[in-house]
Design an enzyme around this catalytic site. Structure first.
Site, PDB file in Angstrom:
ATOM      1  N   GLU A 108      74.128 -46.384  -5.377  1.00 50.33           N
ATOM      2  CA  GLU A 108      74.225 -45.804  -6.352  1.00 50.33           C
ATOM      3  C   GLU A 108      76.112 -45.994  -7.654  1.00 50.33           C
ATOM      4  O   GLU A 108      76.859 -46.350  -7.041  1.00 50.33           O
ATOM      5  CB  GLU A 108      75.238 -43.961  -5.641  1.00 50.33           C
ATOM      6  CG  GLU A 108      74.483 -43.077  -6.793  1.00 50.33           C
ATOM      7  CD  GLU A 108      75.688 -41.565  -6.085  1.00 50.33           C
ATOM      8  OE1 GLU A 108      76.026 -41.662  -5.202  1.00 50.33           O
ATOM      9  OE2 GLU A 108      75.174 -41.104  -6.677  1.00 50.33           O
ATOM     10  N   GLY A 134      85.181 -43.399  -2.312  1.00 59.47           N
ATOM     11  CA  GLY A 134      85.167 -42.495  -0.072  1.00 59.47           C
ATOM     12  C   GLY A 134      84.291 -43.249   0.972  1.00 59.47           C
ATOM     13  O   GLY A 134      84.988 -43.465   2.169  1.00 59.47           O
ATOM     14  N   ALA A 135      83.052 -42.708   0.347  1.00 55.49           N
ATOM     15  CA  ALA A 135      81.752 -42.805   1.479  1.00 55.49           C
ATOM     16  C   ALA A 135      80.660 -42.720  -0.068  1.00 55.49           C
ATOM     17  O   ALA A 135      80.783 -42.348  -0.989  1.00 55.49           O
ATOM     18  CB  ALA A 135      81.695 -42.387   2.382  1.00 55.49           C
ATOM     19  N   MET A 136      79.608 -43.333   0.932  1.00 50.81           N
ATOM     20  CA  MET A 136      78.162 -42.903   0.060  1.00 50.81           C
ATOM     21  C   MET A 136      77.558 -42.262   1.204  1.00 50.81           C
ATOM     22  O   MET A 136      77.430 -43.441   2.309  1.00 50.81           O
ATOM     23  CB  MET A 136      77.662 -44.461   0.048  1.00 50.81           C
ATOM     24  CG  MET A 136      76.443 -44.135  -1.000  1.00 50.81           C
ATOM     25  SD  MET A 136      76.127 -43.434  -2.683  1.00 50.81           S
ATOM     26  CE  MET A 136      74.915 -43.026  -2.161  1.00 50.81           C
ATOM     27  N   ASN A 173      73.522 -43.440   1.756  1.00 47.69           N
ATOM     28  CA  ASN A 173      72.909 -43.764   2.091  1.00 47.69           C
ATOM     29  C   ASN A 173      71.995 -43.055   3.478  1.00 47.69           C
ATOM     30  O   ASN A 173      72.589 -42.636   4.470  1.00 47.69           O
ATOM     31  CB  ASN A 173      73.150 -45.217   2.979  1.00 47.69           C
ATOM     32  CG  ASN A 173      73.909 -46.062   1.357  1.00 47.69           C
ATOM     33  OD1 ASN A 173      73.730 -45.867   0.561  1.00 47.69           O
ATOM     34  ND2 ASN A 173      75.386 -46.166   1.963  1.00 47.69           N
ATOM     35  N   HIS A 179      80.937 -34.350   3.963  1.00 55.70           N
ATOM     36  CA  HIS A 179      80.826 -34.666   3.012  1.00 55.70           C
ATOM     37  C   HIS A 179      79.455 -34.765   2.156  1.00 55.70           C
ATOM     38  O   HIS A 179      78.196 -34.645   1.947  1.00 55.70           O
ATOM     39  CB  HIS A 179      81.586 -34.520   2.180  1.00 55.70           C
ATOM     40  CG  HIS A 179      81.067 -34.790   0.676  1.00 55.70           C
ATOM     41  ND1 HIS A 179      81.787 -34.444  -0.656  1.00 55.70           N
ATOM     42  CD2 HIS A 179      80.496 -36.374  -0.053  1.00 55.70           C
ATOM     43  CE1 HIS A 179      80.929 -35.052  -1.713  1.00 55.70           C
ATOM     44  NE2 HIS A 179      80.062 -36.009  -1.129  1.00 55.70           N
ATOM     45  N   GLU A 180      79.488 -36.176   3.244  1.00 61.23           N
ATOM     46  CA  GLU A 180      77.969 -37.317   3.648  1.00 61.23           C
ATOM     47  C   GLU A 180      77.269 -36.459   4.403  1.00 61.23           C
ATOM     48  O   GLU A 180      75.730 -36.665   3.384  1.00 61.23           O
ATOM     49  CB  GLU A 180      78.733 -38.257   4.103  1.00 61.23           C
ATOM     50  CG  GLU A 180      79.743 -39.405   3.018  1.00 61.23           C
ATOM     51  CD  GLU A 180      79.906 -39.601   1.326  1.00 61.23           C
ATOM     52  OE1 GLU A 180      78.701 -39.636   1.429  1.00 61.23           O
ATOM     53  OE2 GLU A 180      80.214 -39.424   0.835  1.00 61.23           O
ATOM     54  N   HIS A 218      75.024 -33.777   1.966  1.00 68.15           N
ATOM     55  CA  HIS A 218      74.365 -34.912   1.594  1.00 68.15           C
ATOM     56  C   HIS A 218      73.038 -35.410   2.181  1.00 68.15           C
ATOM     57  O   HIS A 218      71.721 -35.358   1.028  1.00 68.15           O
ATOM     58  CB  HIS A 218      74.356 -36.350   1.080  1.00 68.15           C
ATOM     59  CG  HIS A 218      75.451 -35.825  -0.265  1.00 68.15           C
ATOM     60  ND1 HIS A 218      74.732 -35.779  -0.939  1.00 68.15           N
ATOM     61  CD2 HIS A 218      76.538 -36.856  -0.373  1.00 68.15           C
ATOM     62  CE1 HIS A 218      76.505 -35.278  -2.117  1.00 68.15           C
ATOM     63  NE2 HIS A 218      77.521 -36.600  -2.162  1.00 68.15           N
TER      64      HIS A 218
HETATM   65 ZN   LIG Z   1      78.637 -37.364  -2.733  1.00 65.48          ZN
END
Ligand SMILES: [Zn+2]
Length: 854
Positions: free
Chosen positions: A132, A273-275, A277, A307-308, A311
């Site tokens: 991203e 922080g993180a993604m 995927n 949060h992830e 998503h």
């Molecule tokens: Zn996010």
């Protein structure tokens, strides 16, 4: 010439023309072992797609590749002419098409694309992808836009002793004939998804497995980290949070988790922080700490995990059509992560943490010249880069919180459920969500969306009242104002709390909730009520607004904010006082004294860590320079007292020792830091572990009390990747021209790894070192022209956002920044940071002047 840009119009044209049937991606990572590393990997992509207008032409995306072969529908295209400007021209499309591109792509050291890392602890190799916003095209050939979803089939050839993880479950690797050193992982096709949430993680990772048994069936869970961090991966805790979150979201969203399995991979040198995927979440491996961390660290890590996961539904299952709705993607995940954290995990007052920390970053961003409407007009990828900020995350989440208060939680959730059902595995826009919420709530939301999402800026809300002879309100109103540059007044669902002093505590006597609209809103409910010791606007924190305290309330706060029983009203009181300090309405000295007198009793984890950090900035940046040495000394000795008084082993103790290290200027403090490091000064319950040792070393280096030899000795004790990064930060902190020169050269060197560079940027320009920093205003401005091109978007942005030498704040500096801003050719993203630096300096000078007057 497009370069690596892509416009919204181009993407819309391409989406109107094509449907992508499938991607098959074959990656050969076998050249990536430490000994034979060539800097590239093999990438063969086969895309099957249909075209609505046979004969038309389009293009595919591929960045920084050596293209060997392109075949469209069996016909070869010459790479020398077809591949230019990061695009592959595709002429003469048929109704059904197959594109095959064979290329070598380049490993990344910036954290964008396929990042390659060799662990200095044991020389093991680790790769992970980060795509991203538009970086899948650095690893395979794509139609790089979120609304051309397709199933992806990855086939990966890698060293046979590696672990390979992707969006689909990891298959058994199959041997390669005649080469025992290699194996092939043939993954099953994924669900339809956007390019930016595909992922490949490969290397000598350590893995631990578990299973979540939920209402819709079981979900295999994996946790991964590099070998040198195995002892620090607290898997049981991570699994617990993951299961709590799955249970919460599957229930609330009323839709089974869509991606089969769920792996979380803690990876090195990670930019964010993180993604999210799909089914293959990557997180920065600093989240597996080797030393003691305060509770706020774990609270934040939990919010990242939730949060992830949010998503997976909002973002991955239903995806924005174009990056215009990136704000919604992130704001929603932000709002949902705190919602989940507060209701499903042990961090039950996560919303207080939000108020004390995250929301503050939104308020700050919204008062900078770079602020923009939450719903940004992202006409192309460059605009997306410029708008991916704390307006997107923190303000967006705050405004969604306000929307939930506006429509009610149950109707909000009902609307969401419908939205997931209607758009599963597809794309949607904010208008689709709004329509679902209007149906579920029965409220018209177009006007609300207009005033909150299409305009920028934060309103200030202040109480206005008259009293009778017995101290009762004879009138009461909430006054709303706005900065003249952002004049919109908005509607707010607002709580008002009345707190009395009862037995040494501040106790809420009454709470009313009102809809505020326009410049003045009369609150009849309060007429006749006795004026309380503290009148708190935005009690319960539904609203996104700066709040002011009346004179009596401010006096109550200053004389003992910690007497408030609950952490959330305290967070609002802290926030109001901090805003007044930043706005030059409260003296810095008063803020420092408020903190010193009350932070020892603060219970919110984020309050304890965040407020001293803000105070350090206030002392060095907002205070009157003439009075600064005295204020520094007061802050420093106050922190020493707090450290010694803190409960042994508490978070307070850990936070205060870190703050004390950062504040250290005087002889006593420097001696204490040395003593903590060599063991001659001990504080009961405080363990001086490796990360704390580096804090001490870094700050001793900053004061000049130690030099290169001592930093080298510490690195010998800690020869890890983290140790190397911390040593680099300590070196650049030294108050010498040579240290700054070497440090700046490293920061501006593309070969410096992203995380090392970040640590250096945060450490290099210190207050109190003005004499050696003088050349760096010009060097910073030179970097504004070049850093993003030279270092890549992420690394370059870190340099420009955090690398401004704030210590040089002066009227001359403002004049120089004005002159630069009036005439430069720097990229928009870079201009933005220079404008922000100017605004911060102007704000600090105004606060300094205010302090000097009183
Ligand atoms: Zn996010």
């Amino acid at each position: 010439m497009p370069g690596t840009n892509l416009t919204r119009d181009e993407a819309a044209t391409r989406a109107a023309l094509l449907d992508v049937t499938s991607y098959a991606i074959d990656l050969d990572l076998t050249a990536a072992t430490a000994a034979e590393h060539t800097g590239t990997f093999g990438s063969t992509t086969t895309i099957a797609f249909t075209c609505r207008e046979p004969g038309a032409e389009t293009f595919a995306d591929l960045v920084d590749a050596q293209v060997h072969e392109i075949t469209l529908n069996g016909e070869p295209l010459d790479p020398a002419t077809a591949y230019a400007d990061s695009r592959i021209a595709l002429p003469g499309l048929q109704a059904e098409n197959v594109l095959v591109v064979r290329a070598d792509c380049t490993y990344s050291h910036t954290g964008e694309g396929l990042h390659r890392f060799v662990d200095p602890t044991d020389d093991r190799v680790y790769l992970y992808s980060q795509f991203e916003v538009p970086d899948a095209r650095r690893v395979f050939t794509t139609f790089e836009q979120p609304d051309l979803k397709a199933p992806f089939t990855f086939t990966v050839t890698a060293p046979s002793h590696w672990v390979v993880v992707s969006n689909s479950p990891t298959p058994e690797p199959r041997a390669v004939d005649g080469d025992a050193g290699k194996a092939v992982w043939a993954f099953e096709p994924t669900q339809p998804m956007s390019t930016y949430i595909t992922a490949i993680v490969a290397g000598e990772y350590h893995a631990e497995h578990d299973v979540y048994e939920g209402k819709h069936g079981s979900i295999p869970l994996g946790h991964y980290c590099r070998q040198s961090l195995v002892e620090h991966m607290d898997t049981a805790e991570l699994v617990k949070i993951t299961k709590q979150s799955f249970e919460f979201f599957e229930e609330k969203f009323d839709f089974p988790y869509p991606f089969g399995k769920y792996d979380q991979l803690y990876v090195p040198e990670y930019n964010m922080g993180a993604m999210e995927n799909a089914g293959c979440v990557t997180l920065r491996d600093e989240y597996l700490p080797r030393s003691r961390q305060p509770r706020s660290f774990y609270e934040f890590r939990t919010s990242v995990i939730t949060h992830e996961m949010a998503h997976m539904w909002f973002g991955d299952l239903v995806t924005m059509k174009w990056w215009d709705d990136l704000w919604l993607n992130e704001s929603f995940a932000e709002w949902a992560c705190y919602w989940c954290e507060a209701e499903a995990t042990e961090f039950t007052d996560a919303w207080t943490g939000f108020a004390n920390a995250r929301k503050q970053t939104g308020y700050r961003a919204d008062q900078l010249p770079s602020t923009h409407p939450i719903a940004a007009d992202n006409v192309d990828l460059h605009a997306v880069e410029v708008n991916f900020d704390m307006i997107t995350y923190a303000k967006g989440a705050s405004v969604l919180k306000q929307l939930v208060a506006w429509v009610g939680l149950d109707p909000f959730v009902a609307g969401l459920r419908q939205y997931f059902k209607d758009h599963a595995f597809g794309n949607a826009t904010f208008a689709d969500l709004l329509a679902a919420l209007e149906r579920s709530s029965g409220r018209e939301l177009g006007g609300w969306a207009q005033e909150w999402l299409q305009t920028a800026g934060v309103n200030t809300l202040a109480p206005r009242f008259e009293l009778d002879g017995e101290g009762r309100y004879t009138s009461f109103s909430v006054e709303q104002s706005a900065h003249p540059d952002q004049p919109t007044l908005r509607r707010h669902r607002l709580g008002i709390g009345l707190y009395d002093e009862v037995g040494g505590r501040l106790v809420r006597r009454e709470y009313v909730e009102v809809d505020v609209e326009g410049a003045s809103t009369a609150v009849e409910e309060l007429v006749g009520r006795e004026q309380p010791a503290l009148l708190l606007l935005n009690d319960e924190d539904h609203a996104y607004a700066k709040i002011r305290l009346d004179e009596r309330s401010l006096a109550t706060v200053v004389s003992g904010l910690s007497r408030l029983e609950d952490s959330l009203p305290r967070a609002l009181a802290w926030g109001a006082a901090w805003d007044m300090t930043r706005d030059g309405e409260m003296r810095t000295t008063d803020w420092v004294r408020l903190v010193l007198a009350n932070i020892g009793q603060e219970t919110d984890a984020w309050g304890v860590t965040r407020i001293p950090a803000s105070t350090a900035l206030a002392v060095e940046f907002y205070s009157d320079p003439a009075g600064r040495p005295a204020l520094r000394a007061e802050w420093e000795s106050g922190l020493r007292e707090l450290l010694l008084a803190a409960e042994p082993g508490s978070d307070h103790q850990l936070t205060f020792v870190r703050s004390y290290a950062l504040a250290a200027h005087g002889e006593q403090a420097v001696a204490d830091l040395r003593g903590l490091l060599d063991g001659s000064f001990t504080v009961e319950g405080l363990s001086v572990d490796q990360d704390l040792r580096w804090e001490l070393v870094k700050n001793l280096a900053r004061t000049g009390a130690i030099g290169e030899a001592e930093i080298d000795a510490e690195l010998d004790r800690d020869p890890t990747n983290a140790g190397k990064e911390k040593a680099a930060a300590a070196r650049v902190a030294q108050p010498t021209a040579a240290a700054k020169e070497a440090g700046w050269a490293a920061v501006m060197d593309p070969a410096t790894p992203n995380e090392t560079s970040r640590e250096m940027v945060f450490s290099i320009f210190r207050f109190g070192q003005e004499d050696v920093l003088a050349p760096y205003l010009e060097k910073y401005l030179e970097a504004a022209d070049t850093a993003i091109d030279l270092l890549g978007f992420h690394k370059g942005s870190v340099v420009l956002e955090y690398g401004f030498p704030k210590a040089l704040a002066s009227a001359e500096t403002v004049a120089r920044l004005d002159a630069w801003l009036a005439d430069n050719d720097a990229p928009k993203g870079a201009q933005r940071y220079v404008g922000e630096a100017r605004a911060e300096v102007v704000r600090a000078l105004a606060a300094q002047e205010r302090d000097a007057r009183s």
